[in-house]
Design a protein around this motif. Structure first.
Motif, mmCIF file in Angstrom:
data_model
loop_
_atom_site.group_PDB
_atom_site.id
_atom_site.type_symbol
_atom_site.label_atom_id
_atom_site.label_comp_id
_atom_site.label_asym_id
_atom_site.label_seq_id
_atom_site.Cartn_x
_atom_site.Cartn_y
_atom_site.Cartn_z
ATOM 1 N N UNK A 139 0.873 -0.963 -0.268
ATOM 2 C CA UNK A 139 0.072 0.027 0.333
ATOM 3 C C UNK A 139 0.851 1.350 -0.339
ATOM 4 N N UNK A 140 2.269 1.331 0.783
ATOM 5 C CA UNK A 140 2.823 2.731 1.172
ATOM 6 C C UNK A 140 3.668 2.929 -0.436
ATOM 7 N N UNK A 141 3.551 1.350 -1.260
ATOM 8 C CA UNK A 141 4.407 1.912 -2.320
ATOM 9 C C UNK A 141 3.701 1.893 -3.661
ATOM 10 N N UNK A 142 2.288 1.699 -3.555
ATOM 11 C CA UNK A 142 1.283 3.067 -4.348
ATOM 12 C C UNK A 142 0.832 4.700 -3.623
ATOM 13 N N UNK A 143 0.864 4.511 -2.234
ATOM 14 C CA UNK A 143 0.448 5.846 -1.888
ATOM 15 C C UNK A 143 1.873 5.874 -1.378
ATOM 16 N N UNK A 200 -0.454 8.874 5.198
ATOM 17 C CA UNK A 200 -0.152 8.895 6.685
ATOM 18 C C UNK A 200 -0.855 7.469 7.496
ATOM 19 N N UNK A 201 0.066 7.149 8.486
ATOM 20 C CA UNK A 201 0.002 6.040 8.495
ATOM 21 C C UNK A 201 -1.615 6.059 9.547
ATOM 22 N N UNK A 208 -6.709 1.506 5.263
ATOM 23 C CA UNK A 208 -6.748 1.128 4.082
ATOM 24 C C UNK A 208 -6.499 -0.039 4.034
ATOM 25 N N UNK A 209 -5.395 -0.781 5.137
ATOM 26 C CA UNK A 209 -5.309 -2.108 4.968
ATOM 27 C C UNK A 209 -5.805 -3.015 6.331
ATOM 28 N N UNK A 268 10.730 -0.489 7.063
ATOM 29 C CA UNK A 268 9.180 -0.328 6.484
ATOM 30 C C UNK A 268 9.575 2.166 5.861
ATOM 31 N N UNK A 269 9.761 1.560 5.091
ATOM 32 C CA UNK A 269 10.829 3.349 4.352
ATOM 33 C C UNK A 269 8.969 4.174 3.502
ATOM 34 N N UNK A 270 9.003 4.992 4.886
ATOM 35 C CA UNK A 270 8.045 5.766 3.257
ATOM 36 C C UNK A 270 7.928 6.898 3.710
ATOM 37 N N UNK A 271 7.759 8.307 2.924
ATOM 38 C CA UNK A 271 7.962 9.927 3.357
ATOM 39 C C UNK A 271 7.109 10.156 3.771
#
Ligand SMILES: [Zn+2]
Ligand SMILES: [Zn+2]
Length: 136
Positions: free
Chosen positions: A39-43, A47-48, A54-55, A71-74
């Motif tokens: 999900x994080x890759x798609x979006x 936010x958390x 969503x998940x 896990x790494x996401x902006x």
């Protein structure tokens, strides 16, 4: 028996070297992780809270993945704060400045050889003082 321990997640006894959760929980956790990661890759800006909604994976768990550095996401990274000073960090528990300070503190707590040498005459002095106090 060595190697037997309680699962950190469900508490069941299991045999696992170097692991903290049983195999069943490991699978469930990996599932959660892959769902969240996808999900994080798609979006990437989500936010958390959005990711959790969503998940269906708990926010706490998502934050756990972040703290682990898995896990790494902006969008998610800004949720992580240094547990000591509150500065926002990308991974881990503390910002680099606090890590440095904490390491210094640990260095002070551990008694150095010099301190131990000084302690020996001091403690015999203390014993003399307690004798005097008793006489009072
Ligand atoms: Zn388990
Ligand atoms: Zn800090």
């Amino acid at each position: 028996m060595s190697g037997l321990k309680n699962c950190a997640r469900c508490g069941r006894l299991f045999a696992g070297e170097g692991r903290t959760v049983c195999r069943k929980c490991q699978v469930a956790e990996d599932d959660d992780y892959s769902i969240v990661r996808k999900y994080v890759r798609d979006y990437p800006g989500a936010s958390v809270f959005e990711v959790a909604e969503a998940t269906g994976v708990e926010e706490e768990k998502i934050l756990h993945f972040l703290r682990d550095g898995r896990l790494q996401s902006q969008g998610l990274a800004s949720m992580l704060e240094c547990e000591r000073c509150g500065r926002s960090i990308n991974e881990g528990k503390y910002c680099s400045a606090c890590v440095k300070e904490l390491q210094n503190e640990i260095g002070h707590i551990l008694p150095s050889k010099n301190n131990m040498d000084k302690d020996i005459p001091k403690s015999s002095k203390d014993r003399m003082y307690t004798k005097e106090n008793k006489n009072r």
